[in-house]
Design an enzyme around this catalytic site. Structure first.
Site, PDB file in Angstrom:
ATOM      1  N   CYS A  80       0.851  -1.206   0.000  1.00 39.87           N
ATOM      2  CA  CYS A  80       0.000   0.000   0.000  1.00 39.87           C
ATOM      3  C   CYS A  80       0.876   1.241   0.000  1.00 39.87           C
ATOM      4  O   CYS A  80       0.623   2.220  -0.714  1.00 39.87           O
ATOM      5  CB  CYS A  80      -0.886   0.035   1.255  1.00 39.87           C
ATOM      6  SG  CYS A  80      -1.866  -1.443   1.581  1.00 39.87           S
ATOM      7  N   CYS A  83       2.294   3.087  -3.251  1.00 40.40           N
ATOM      8  CA  CYS A  83       1.487   4.078  -3.968  1.00 40.40           C
ATOM      9  C   CYS A  83       1.077   5.238  -3.063  1.00 40.40           C
ATOM     10  O   CYS A  83       1.100   6.396  -3.464  1.00 40.40           O
ATOM     11  CB  CYS A  83       0.223   3.436  -4.540  1.00 40.40           C
ATOM     12  SG  CYS A  83       0.541   2.245  -5.862  1.00 40.40           S
ATOM     13  N   CYS A 180     -34.447   0.340  14.158  1.00 40.94           N
ATOM     14  CA  CYS A 180     -33.295   1.016  14.780  1.00 40.94           C
ATOM     15  C   CYS A 180     -33.766   2.297  15.457  1.00 40.94           C
ATOM     16  O   CYS A 180     -33.368   2.610  16.583  1.00 40.94           O
ATOM     17  CB  CYS A 180     -32.252   1.400  13.731  1.00 40.94           C
ATOM     18  SG  CYS A 180     -31.807   0.112  12.554  1.00 40.94           S
ATOM     19  N   CYS A 225     -27.325  -6.160  16.308  1.00 43.20           N
ATOM     20  CA  CYS A 225     -28.611  -5.563  16.662  1.00 43.20           C
ATOM     21  C   CYS A 225     -29.739  -6.262  15.899  1.00 43.20           C
ATOM     22  O   CYS A 225     -30.809  -6.500  16.451  1.00 43.20           O
ATOM     23  CB  CYS A 225     -28.616  -4.069  16.355  1.00 43.20           C
ATOM     24  SG  CYS A 225     -28.633  -3.007  17.816  1.00 43.20           S
TER      25      CYS A 225
END
Lengths: 264, 146
Positions: A80, A83, A180, A225
């Site tokens: 990684c 670049c 939610c 959840c």
């Protein structure tokens, strides 16, 4: 918004509530309207664990992620870092704006998805499995570079996906038929058994949960959840979970990122 | 055909509810006056269901007069005095399908399998509690008079 939130994080809820009281906002009203990180509802001990990098278990994954960042991977034998260079500069703010608009697919892409895309396209490597230790490590290493920065996932091209996330947030699910929003909008601050129901701002992911004894992603938490209301959780990486992430990040817009957070 | 419809209609009183696999019941006003089972509920067993966080789930949201149970919820009214506030029939409807009375309540419908979304494979087609457990919980709640 950002002023009071930073104040809360630094001095604790009691002092902040008192300060708001001085500006003629009742403490109850403040609790309903002020956005709070789950950090503010934790015990002093757990807060101290998050604050101190030598005590925060999530920092072990950050270190592991840094090693992976510098390791040559895939058929390209490229790291990684080759670049992107120094992550402290190049990755600063990146987590704050994900999920982001991906021009290639014209869809939202989350941080984990972006890392895996980069592996496949630029390193010639296989994607890391969802929720694998390697993917969590690279993700939390990248997210850590944005610690303290305000959430800014507001790309207008993502509006329809964000709206779908909002719809999913309000959708009742499972045998218990709960959305939610019914807990995290309407009843935040009250107690579900012994635990304060948080407002559900995803400012600390990936984070270390004492209950998990490990690091986990926001998608893992969302799936927990969903299983809790006895529904069939959406699959890792599914459009539904990315859209929920996107909506939650926009709902937390301006709040400070905490990765790696610690939660009970 | 018309006769069957007529017979069907005459056999079904207003307020009757019948879901696949569940015992039928009749709603009158804000209550289900008749028990779901032929045998009366047992308050002792009902107390155990209320305390059980995997079965009754009650104490996740409600506090109640079960002093040995720590970490009770504050999302919903205290169960103390429920038996003085409501009749058994009213308690039964609030357990079976409280969303008939308040569509926005966070109280799950404990004896309902229709009209739900993405129910997990292990829970599909099953109510939260059985008819017997509902009657046991109603019997226990009716004893909470203070």
């Amino acid at each position: 918004m950002r002023g009071p939130e930073r104040f809360l994080r630094r001095f604790g809820a009691g002092v902040a509530a008192a300060a708001l009281g001085l500006s003629f906002v009742g403490a109850d009203e403040a609790r309903r309207t002020e956005r709070r990180s789950g950090f503010d509802d934790m015990s002093r001990e757990t807060q101290a664990m998050q604050r101190d990098d030598t005590a925060n278990p999530g920092m072990l994954w950050v270190q592991e992620g840094e090693a992976l960042w510098n390791r040559k991977e895939g058929t390209a034998a490229r790291a990684c870092a080759e670049c992107h260079g120094d992550a402290a500069a190049s990755m600063r703010g990146v987590a704050a704006r994900h999920p982001a608009f991906d021009p290639a697919t014209e869809q939202p892409i989350g941080l984990e998805g972006r890392i895996n895309r980069c592996r496949q396209v630029h390193q010639g490597a296989d994607a890391f499995a969802w929720e694998s230790q390697d993917l969590l490590a690279v993700t939390v290493f990248v997210a850590h570079q944005s610690r303290g920065m305000p959430v800014a996932a507001e790309d207008p091209r993502l509006a329809p996906f964000r709206e779908n996330g909002r719809r999913l947030f309000g959708e009742r699910l499972g045998q218990l038929d709960l959305s939610c929003a019914q807990c995290h909008d309407d009843n935040a601050g009250k107690r579900l058994a012994g635990s304060v129901v948080p407002q559900g701002h995803p400012t600390g992911y990936p984070l270390y949960r004492l209950e998990w004894q490990g690091l986990g992603s926001l998608q893992r938490r969302l799936r927990n959840c969903m299983a809790g209301v006895r529904s069939e959780p959406h699959a890792y990486g599914s459009a539904a979970l990315v859209e929920l992430e996107l909506f939650l990040m926009s709902r937390a817009g301006g709040m400070a990122l905490e990765a790696p957070a610690v939660r009970p | 055909m018309a006769l069957a419809l007529l017979l069907g209609a005459s056999a079904t009183p207003p307020g009757a509810v019948a879901e696949a696999g569940l015992r039928p019941y009749v709603v009158e006003g804000d209550a289900i006056p008749a028990p779901l089972t032929g045998t009366p509920g047992d308050a002792g067993r009902g107390r155990a269901v209320v305390a059980d966080r995997q079965r009754g789930l009650c104490l996740l949201c409600h506090a109640g007069p079960l002093p040995e149970e720590r970490f009770q919820g504050t999302l919903a009214p205290d169960l103390a005095g429920a038996g003085a506030r409501w009749s058994e029939g009213q308690l039964r409807l609030r357990l079976v399908d409280g969303r008939r009375l308040n569509p926005d309540t966070i109280m799950p419908s404990y004896y309902r399998v229709d009209g739900l979304t993405r129910v997990g494979p292990g829970w599909r087609g099953k109510p939260v509690l059985t008819a017997e457990e509902i009657e046991d919980v109603v019997a226990f709640l009716a004893t909470l008079r203070d």
